[in-house]
Structure formats: structure tokens, C-alpha cells
Design a protein around this motif. Structure first.
Motif, PDB file in Angstrom:
ATOM      1  N   GLU A 225       7.455  41.826  -1.800  1.00 56.18           N
ATOM      2  CA  GLU A 225       7.201  42.504  -0.526  1.00 56.18           C
ATOM      3  C   GLU A 225       8.512  43.092   0.185  1.00 56.18           C
ATOM      4  N   TYR A 226       9.180  41.179   0.429  1.00 56.39           N
ATOM      5  CA  TYR A 226       9.648  41.208   1.882  1.00 56.39           C
ATOM      6  C   TYR A 226      11.623  40.885   1.351  1.00 56.39           C
ATOM      7  N   GLU A 227      11.318  41.221  -0.055  1.00 59.48           N
ATOM      8  CA  GLU A 227      12.382  41.179  -0.876  1.00 59.48           C
ATOM      9  C   GLU A 227      13.732  42.465  -0.491  1.00 59.48           C
ATOM     10  N   TRP A 228      14.787  42.484  -0.749  1.00 59.11           N
ATOM     11  CA  TRP A 228      15.485  43.144  -0.963  1.00 59.11           C
ATOM     12  C   TRP A 228      15.382  43.850  -1.743  1.00 59.11           C
ATOM     13  N   ARG A 229      15.612  45.956  -2.032  1.00 65.38           N
ATOM     14  CA  ARG A 229      15.255  47.056  -2.300  1.00 65.38           C
ATOM     15  C   ARG A 229      15.600  46.766  -3.571  1.00 65.38           C
ATOM     16  N   GLY A 230      15.400  46.022  -4.861  1.00 61.90           N
ATOM     17  CA  GLY A 230      15.979  46.891  -6.331  1.00 61.90           C
ATOM     18  C   GLY A 230      16.577  45.644  -6.094  1.00 61.90           C
ATOM     19  N   TYR A 231      16.219  44.631  -5.995  1.00 58.97           N
ATOM     20  CA  TYR A 231      16.581  43.117  -5.949  1.00 58.97           C
ATOM     21  C   TYR A 231      16.352  42.466  -7.731  1.00 58.97           C
ATOM     22  N   ARG A 232      18.144  42.232  -7.705  1.00 58.91           N
ATOM     23  CA  ARG A 232      17.941  41.187  -9.539  1.00 58.91           C
ATOM     24  C   ARG A 232      18.840  40.044  -9.130  1.00 58.91           C
ATOM     25  N   PRO A 233      17.997  38.671  -9.084  1.00 60.45           N
ATOM     26  CA  PRO A 233      18.652  37.305  -9.228  1.00 60.45           C
ATOM     27  C   PRO A 233      19.227  37.158 -10.118  1.00 60.45           C
ATOM     28  N   GLU A 234      18.701  37.658 -10.930  1.00 55.12           N
ATOM     29  CA  GLU A 234      20.018  37.034 -12.253  1.00 55.12           C
ATOM     30  C   GLU A 234      21.956  37.171 -12.315  1.00 55.12           C
ATOM     31  N   ASN A 235      21.705  38.125 -11.141  1.00 49.98           N
ATOM     32  CA  ASN A 235      23.416  38.740 -11.116  1.00 49.98           C
ATOM     33  C   ASN A 235      23.629  39.539  -9.278  1.00 49.98           C
TER      34      ASN A 235
END
Length: 938
Positions: A638-648
Motif C-alpha cells: 500500500e505504500y509502494e510507488w503506484r504501478g511499481y514493477r521491481p523487475e525493471n
């Protein structure tokens, strides 16, 4: 060292030739030809300068001649004198005399000014002009044009580019020796971008595969550029005119020519870009020291009052701050939420920095050398120990500081004498020999530009001019880096500790990725005793790299740094490609659209014959509006950047319309100050006193009067460049407090009179005459340098207490005067007054004096708000300052004897190779600078 231009004595010449005459052989040349005839709408009204000179390579013979005779290769130092002369010459400056201090930056080279023309391929020529030796690259094909740009980069910066690709990979000591300064550099940079070779290649592939035709063209251009570098590398090695530093660091044998200069490759450009971006285009981070200051304030004053005090020092949206957009525009970003959620403050006393260095041996562990010293042949003895302190001085760069630097002054045509806009702008990138930037003109299919580029990533001009427009940038520093607190765990299910190397991600316990670099070094001619090795280690998570460990509520966590431009170090190449494309940038709007493709945090400025414009670039992540980005955040979905995709490391970004921008404001100034209301610049220090005020006050007055010219705007910049910010904007309040009652003590009365006289004369640090090396008010300058740290401590430390005073100082340095070698930029760096407590002192003193203060500090400090008690504090600290000798205030260093005020301030180009240069008088201005006024447009 004085330059000698006479003929070398016969014996000396013979000694030089003994080094090997082939070392002096020039690169292949072609018959001189006419310069480019591309359209140029500046009509002689564009100028620029970049000291010390265009030539940045020196053969071994050049380096030895410099050490023995004080000579320099042609065009290696010929821009230093005119650049330095502006500090005293600006007061009589006219449009006609601008070229006494700047180069004509018109396109092409007049036939009578052609010096040399090189043809590395049939489809490209590199023309060098007689005055500066700047490469003017003209290609008939796109590949040939970019090949020529790479070849010219090799001619001018081969050694520097090699250094920086190794810094970016964390391999400087293995390449250039194990001096402590070299160790410090790779330890500063590699943790910011600890890439594997696969990571670097993935960035190359992504640019090519996800940006359509422009992405493919960018990588084709980059490959051609690398091919050009390698062509020069091979020719110079075979012809023995390669940079002499390769001999000094043991890579090539000067006698046998054995050894190799490693080929360049595309992934090197990513490593280079990570260094440049980390230095000048980063923003945010620092949430852990910010949290420690908050905890210290809460511990002293309680949660409510302590938080209020911390907020007042943070000044995150100070209404008194000078803003680039001054017409009331608001661009909310990274704002403080009404009630923050997910804040992850550590337990008091639990924070420990993540260890980086392991397994030290030999000189890496300050032990005796592991090998016998290397002694050079007698003819090389002058070069022994040349890099004993490192090829780059310790502290030369510090990516952990939110360094700004660079400034810009633009005035709309409505306020100028000609009716056309005028701009004076450039990047303040420090002073090095050779310079990190290099001048070039590139003309070819789809490219038409002249200006400066960072060595090694110069396939396009990054700051400069096109046919009928010019652009520049300042570091913006908005918050594109966040700190997350990840819960630690062990994959075997055992209880976690602070040393655990696994963490919770979306409910699962996953191992951290361990990244390592092992570096070793052996004695060389330049560093004959060093031998050793060590290992660097960084842990990477899906929330970025681990920087600290702590506990929260007794449970172990790791703090990580997540930067939006991580894994995207060179994506900005698309924006620079557009800026160089005359078919794309045709007006202010298309300039802004090009700048939108630059992911680093920069303020971009534009001028043509009709408009001035501004755009703030950067990959601004979309956050949960309930988190406070100024502090560490709990690592939870819930506190991550919106739409966050860690793989890239991709996420949702704020749209262009939400970035600060403007067209045709009456004027713009920027010196790394606040961009606009409600736009957070991610660090402490954006209050009512900022070095941008030195520009804003002067340009506002010029614009109000009208009739602005190139010379008058340059004079405004130059006057600000020699002005002491403390003297102009804080000393008036200090004197009001001191003079609230008569000063009767003779010693103090004299000191007050000296300071007041200096203030009335402009509070400048300028010479009595060019070359005098004596300031017009030397005693007042010495008093201010000695007094400032004493008065700040005297006013604030008693109330804050030692721990909180120190914690706040860890977030914002107390002082950064020109002579403050302890400051973030180090000694002799030119750049000054970016970091300091001037806004705090100003707000506090105005409160003591009863003046109106918007957003005052949360409590009084000087004399606890009592005017008489505050006056006593200032008098006591002034008495202590006035008792300090010049030798105490200016203790001296390797370049200056103790007590030499002028030298202590002076700009000294930091040697990153074998050549050194004469010091010049201090001035706080861009390293590369343009002065432009276009009278016509396509």
C-alpha cells in the motif's frame, strides 16, 4: 607554475626525445578545408567558454615537460585566462568586449581560422579552430558524424573517459592504483549504481527496444560513437601518441609499447552515464539522517514540539523562499500529507550504516606494501608519486550530497534593448584538468548543435545551442529517491537479526541479491609503493539497495534507497537526441516536449529570438498521497510507488503537465533553488536566504528597468559570482542587532566598522585590481569567515543541545564559504554558498528584532529571543573571531601557505591526469557558460 613559451634548451629537448620521439607524433591529418555552412541564426551574438582548454590528452613527454619546464600542450589551458579575468573585468563589460572573456560560438570555422582538419573516415571531418582547438565535426552520413564525435572525444579525453568508465563500475583502484582517494571514489559511486554486466546490457537493450525509431537510432549513434573512440584508441596506441597516464599507471610500457588500452563498448556508456547522473541529476534520498534529526528533536522537546521544530528547519515549502516561477504558479509534488501513514522511524540508537568494504590487504588495510617499491628509470623520476594521492582527489565528488550547482539568468524580449530574449547560463560542474565536459560542434544528418557534453557520453551536445535556439540546465534535486524500511527475516525460519540477508516482500521471505567487486593493485611508476586489495559488497532488494540497518519496535529492518532513474541511467539519451535535432526543436513548446524525455532531475531553460521557456524534468514517481517522502517509508504494497514493477524499476510517473514549466515569464533565475510553490526540492535549505537571491535581486532590478543587454546580464551574473551571500543577505540583520546599542569596546567597534564598510561596498570578495591577489576588504572577509561558524554555534547550540545541533548539521552544513575546505564541495571548488544555515540565522534574527517573519522557526534561539542577550552572544563570538589570525582562519594546504586569503579561496583545477594549471581568482559561476541573444529565427 608559470608557463614558459621560449624554445627548449638543447639538452632538455634531447632528454625529451630520449623518452621516445614517436610519443609526440600527431594523429593523422588531412588538408585544411572550409568550415560547415549550416544555417546559423545567432549572427555572431552567441558566445561560450569552458576552462582550462579543449585539449585534455597529454603524452608522457607532454606531462614530463609540464613538470620540468611548465609548458602545456596547445589548447590545454588557453581558455583559463579569459575565464578567470571576468572576475575583475566584468564591471566595464560591454557587448563589444564580451569576446575578451568568451569564445565566439558561431557555427563552423572561418577559413582563415582553421588550424587542423582530421579525416578519420571519408564521410566525416574534424576541423579545429586556431583560437581554442575546439572540434567542429561535420559528417555526410549519420554514422560518420557520430563516429567523428567519438574520434574527437578520444583525441581530447581518452584517459578521462577511461577513468570514469572504471569509476562507474567500481573498478578505479584496479585500473589507476590503490591510493586512498581512488578507494574513496569507487566507494562513493559504486553503491549508488551497483550494476552487473547483465544490468548494463539490459539498459542498452531497453533503450533500443522500447523507444521506437528514436531508440534504435540512439543506440546506433552510440555504437558509432564507441567505434570512433576505439579507432582513435588503436591509432594512438600504434602511433605512440596515447595519453601518458597509461604509462604512469602501468598499462603500457613506454619503451616496448607492450600493454593494452582496453576497447570501449556500449555498456561503458551506461557506466559513465551513471556517474554523471548520480552527480548532477539525482534528487531525494537522505531520509535516514533526516529521521535521526527528527528523533533527536522529539527526544529533546517531546513529539509534538520536536516535530514542529524539525519541520521549521526542514523548510519544505517556505513561503519566503525564492522561486524560479515567481508569478504564483503552484505545482504540488512530494508534499507533506495532513496525516502521514507508513512512516518508518527507527528505534533511537539502533541505526548502523551498511558496511561496504571487506577483506582489506596491503595498503588497503594501511599495512606495509605487499611488494617491493617500483623505481622508475632516471628520466621518469620527476613523475614518481604523481598519483600518490589518487588520480582524483578525495572528496572531489560526493553523490551522497544533494549537490546542485549550475545557474541560469534569462530575460524576456519585452525587457531587453533589442526586443529579443537574452540568456546567460551554464552548468557548474566543478573545475578539473582535463575538464569533465568537452566542447564540440556536431553537424550531420538530423544533428546541428554546438556546446558542451560530458566526456564519454558526447554523441549529442547536452548543453549548448542549435541553429536558432540555445538551452541549458541546472540541477533540480526534486525527490526521485525514497527510503524504504524492509522487515528482515531468515529463509530457514530462524529469528531475524540486523545481520539477516533476507527480507519480507509481499508476505514472502526472499533472499537479498549480493553484488560484489574485488579490486587489487600493484606498484606503478606513479604510485611506487602501493599494493593491496579489498572487496566491496552491496545487498540489493526489490526496494533498492541496502544503506542502513536498524530496529523498529525492536524488530530488525534494513533501510533501502530506491531511485526512479536506477536501471535507467541512459534513457535520457532520447531527450538529448531531440534537442540536437533541428527538425524537432523549432520553438519553446517543442523544446519542452524534448525535455520531457529526460529522466534526471534538471531545470531546463531555453531561449530563441522570440521566447524564453522553462521545464523541470525528471522521473517523478507517483506516490501514495498519505506517505511522507521526507522520511523512511514502510515497505508494504500500500505504500509502494503506484504501478511499481521491481523487475525493471518502472512505475507510474507524474504527467508532464504537473512538472513546473513556463513560457515567457518576464525573467527566470535558477541556482538550484525552489522551482515553484508546493514543489518539494527534497532537502534542507530552501528558505528566505539562498544563493539564488544573489541573482534574483539583480535580474529583477534589470528587468524592471528594461533595456537589458547581453553585457548587463553578464555583469549581473558576475557581480553575484564574487559576492558573499552572508555579507549581502544576513550581515544587515547581524549589524542591526550589534548596533541596537552603542559598541564601546575598541576591538569590537573596529570589527563592526570593518564589517559595515564591507557591507556598504557590496560584500564582495574581489581583488583590488586584476592579479593583485588582495581583496578590497580583506579584514572584513576574514572576520566573516571566522565569525560565521562561531555565531551559528553560539546562537543555536545552547538551545538545541549538542546532539540535535549535530544531527541537524548532518542534513545541512553550517557553512560553505569559498575557503571552507570542510564543505560539501571541498576546497578550491569555486561553487560556494549552496549549503549553509543562513536562512535559519536570518529568520531567528528577524524574530529577535521584531520583524515580520512568515513561517518562523518553531522557537527562538539567539539569546532565547531576547535582543540584549542575543547581542551579547554575537559580541562574544565576534570578539573570538576578531582574535583569530589569518593563519588560523586560512590554515593552508598543499596548494596554499597558511594565512593566504586569496589562495585559500582560489579556484584550482583538480588534476585528473598528469597536467596541472595555474590558480585563478574565486568566482561562483558556471564552469561552462553561454551568453546568447538570437536576432533571427527560421
Amino acid at each position: 607554475m608559470r608557463r614558459r613559451t621560449g624554445r627548449l634548451r638543447t639538452a632538455a629537448a634531447a632528454a625529451l626525445f630520449a623518452l621516445g620521439a614517436t610519443l609526440l607524433a600527431p594523429p593523422p591529418l588531412a588538408t585544411a578545408a572550409g568550415g560547415p555552412d549550416d544555417a546559423d541564426y545567432c549572427q555572431g551574438q552567441c558566445a561560450d567558454i569552458l576552462p582550462p582548454g579543449a585539449t585534455g590528452n597529454a603524452t608522457l613527454a607532454d606531462i614530463l615537460a609540464s613538470k620540468v619546464f611548465g609548458t602545456h600542450p596547445a589548447h590545454s589551458d588557453d581558455q583559463l585566462a579569459p575565464y578567470g579575468a571576468l572576475a575583475s573585468g566584468y564591471r566595464s563589460l560591454t557587448d563589444d568586449t564580451l569576446t575578451d572573456f568568451f569564445n565566439d560560438s558561431s557555427f563552423g570555422v572561418p577559413k582563415d581560422q582553421i588550424d587542423k582538419v582530421t579525416t578519420p573516415r571519408d564521410d566525416v571531418t574534424i576541423t579545429r579552430d586556431k583560437k581554442t582547438g575546439t572540434p567542429h565535426i561535420k559528417g555526410t552520413t549519420r554514422y560518420g558524424t557520430e563516429f567523428g564525435a567519438g574520434y574527437a572525444a578520444g583525441q581530447d579525453r581518452l584517459w578521462l573517459m577511461d577513468l570514469f568508465r572504471h569509476i562507474g563500475r567500481g573498478e578505479l583502484t584496479s585500473f589507476a592504483g590503490g591510493a586512498l582517494a581512488n578507494q574513496g571514489l569507487e566507494q562513493e559511486f559504486w553503491p549508488q549504481a551497483p550494476y552487473t554486466e547483465a544490468d548494463l546490457q539490459a539498459q542498452v537493450d531497453r533503450i533500443r527496444d522500447t523507444n521506437g525509431a528514436r531508440g534504435k537510432q540512439a543506440m546506433d549513434d552510440a555504437q558509432a560513437y564507441v567505434d570512433g573512440i576505439n579507432a582513435y584508441r588503436e591509432q594512438s596506441k600504434n602511433g605512440r601518441y596515447f595519453p601518458g597516464e597509461y604509462v604512469l599507471t602501468g598499462h603500457v610500457d613506454a619503451i616496448t609499447n607492450a600493454g593494452e588500452i582496453q576497447p570501449f563498448k556500449l555498456t561503458d556508456l551506461i557506466a559513465l552515464a551513471s556517474v554523471v547522473g548520480g552527480l548532477f541529476g539525482n534528487g531525494g534520498g537522505g531520509e535516514v539522517p533526516s529521521a535521526l534529526a527528527l528523533l533527536s528533536a522529539q527526544q529533546k522537546y517531546g513529539v509534538e514540539k520536536g516535530t514542529a521544530l524539525w519541520e521549521s528547519f526542514r523548510e519544505r515549502n517556505d513561503p519566503e523562499a525564492t522561486k524560479t516561477l515567481h508569478d504564483g504558479q503552484s505545482f504540488p509534488y512530494a508534499v507533506k500529507p495532513a496525516k502521514a501513514e507508513g512512516t518508518a522511524l527507527p528505534d533511537a540508537g539502533s541505526v548502523t550504516p551498511e558496511p561496504l568494504v571487506h577483506d582489506r590487504t596491503g595498503t588497503a588495510g594501511a599495512k606495509k606494501p605487499a611488494q617491493e617499491p617500483v623505481r622508475a628509470p632516471a628520466k621518469y623520476r620527476k613523475l614518481e608519486g604523481l598519483f600518490k594521492d589518487g588520480v582524483l582527489p578525495k572528496g572531489a565528488f560526493d553523490p551522497t550530497q544533494h549537490r546542485g550547482m549550475s545557474n541560469a539568468l534569462l530575460v524576456s524580449g519585452k525587457r531587453t534593448a533589442s526586443g529579443h530574449p537574452v540568456a546567460v547560463f551554464g552548468p557548474q560542474t566543478g573545475y578539473f584538468a582535463p575538464q569533465l565536459l568537452m566542447l564540440q560542434e556536431i553537424q550531420g544528418p538530423g544533428i546541428s548543435a554546438r556546446g558542451a557534453s560530458f566526456a564519454g557520453v558526447g554523441m549529442y551536445v547536452q548543453l549548448g545551442r542549435g541553429q536558432d535556439y540555445a538551452w541549458s540546465a541546472t540541477s533540480a534535486g526534486q525527490d526521485i529517491t525514497d527510503t524504504y524500511a524492509v522487515d528482515l527475516c531468515n529463509t530457514d525460519g530462524s529469528p531475524a537479526t540486523k545481520d539477516s540477508v533476507a527480507y519480507r516482500y509481499h508476505g514472502e521471505c526472499v533472499p537479498m541479491e549480493k553484488l560484489e567487486r574485488t579490486n587489487s593493485w600493484k606498484p606503478t611508476i606513479a604510485d611506487p609503493t602501493a599494493a593491496g586489495s579489498y572487496r566491496m559488497q552491496v545487498f540489493r532488494t526489490k526496494y533498492g539497495t541496502v544503506t542502513h540497518r536498524a530496529t523498529i519496535g525492536g524488530k530488525p529492518v534494513a533501510y533501502t534507497a530506491l531511485r526512479s532513474t536506477y536501471r535507467h541511467e541512459a534513457d535520457s539519451i532520447i531527450g538529448f537526441q531531440m534537442l540536437n535535432d533541428p527538425s524537432y526543436v523549432r520553438d519553446a513548446q517543442t523544446f519542452q516536449q524534448a525535455a520531457q524525455h529526460i529522466g534526471y532531475a534538471f531545470n531546463w531553460f531555453y531561449a530563441d529570438s522570440r521566447d524564453i521557456a522553462y521545464y523541470n524534468s525528471g522521473l517523478n514517481p507517483v506516490r501514495n498521497p498519505k506517505v511522507d517522502p521526507a522520511l523512511p517509508i514502510k515497505a508494504a504494497p500500500e505504500y509502494e510507488w503506484r504501478g511499481y514493477r521491481p523487475e525493471n524499476n518502472l512505475t507510474d510517473y507524474t504527467p508532464p503537465a504537473e512538472h513546473p514549466q513556463s513560457v515567457n515569464q518576464d525573467y527566470y533565475v535558477s541556482w538550484n533553488n525552489k522551482q515553484a510553490a508546493d514543489y518539494d526540492s527534497a532537502g534542507f535549505g530552501n528558505g528566505p536566504v539562498h544563493r539564488a537571491d544573489l541573482l534574483d535581486d539583480r535580474v529583477a532590478a534589470l528587468a524592471a528597468e528594461g533595456g537589458v543587454t547581453r553585457a548587463s546580464l553578464t555583469r549581473a551574473m558576475s557581480e553575484a559570482a564574487v559576492t558573499d551571500l552572508r555579507g549581502e543577505d544576513v550581515l544587515p540583520e547581524l549589524l542591526r542587532v550589534l548596533q541596537s546599542e552603542p559598541v564601546t569596546d575598541p576591538q569590537l567597534k573596529k570589527a563592526v566598522q570593518q564589517l559595515d564598510s564591507w557591507r556598504r561596498d557590496g560584500s564582495q570578495r574581489r581583488e583590488t585590481a586584476a592579479g593583485s591577489h588582495t581583496y578590497t576588504h580583506p579584514d572584513a572577509v576574514r572576520l566573516m569567515d571566522a565569525w560565521w561558524p562561531l555565531l551559528v554555534k553560539g546562537a543555536f547550540a545552547p538551545e538545541l543541545g549538542g546532539d540535535l545541533y549535530q544531527a541537524l548539521g548532518a542534513n545541512l552544513a553550517i557553512d560553505e564559504s569559498p575557503s571552507a575546505g570542510h564543505g560539501p564541495t571541498g576546497a578550491h571548488a569555486g561553487s560556494a554558498f549552496q549549503y549553509g544555515w543562513w536562512s535559519y540565522v536570518d529568520k531567528d534574527l528577524r524574530s529577535v528584532l521584531g520583524d515580520k517573519v512568515r513561517a518562523p522557526l518553531a522557537r527562538p534561539f539567539c539569546g532565547k529571543g531576547d535582543l540584549s542577550a542575543c547581542r551579547d552572544t554575537l559580541l562574544d563570538t565576534l570578539r573570538e573571531a576578531s582574535g583569530k589570525t589569518a593563519e588560523q582562519v586560512y590554515p593552508g594546504d598543499d596548494s596554499c601557505k597558511a594565512g593566504d586569503q586569496w589562495c585559500s579561496d582560489a579556484i584550482i583545477h583538480r588534476a585528473v591526469g598528469g597536467l596541472t594549471h595555474t590558480a585563478i581568482s574565486w568566482q561562483n559561476r558556471p564552469t561552462y557558460q553561454q551568453v546568447v541573444e538570437f536576432p533571427a529565427h527560421r
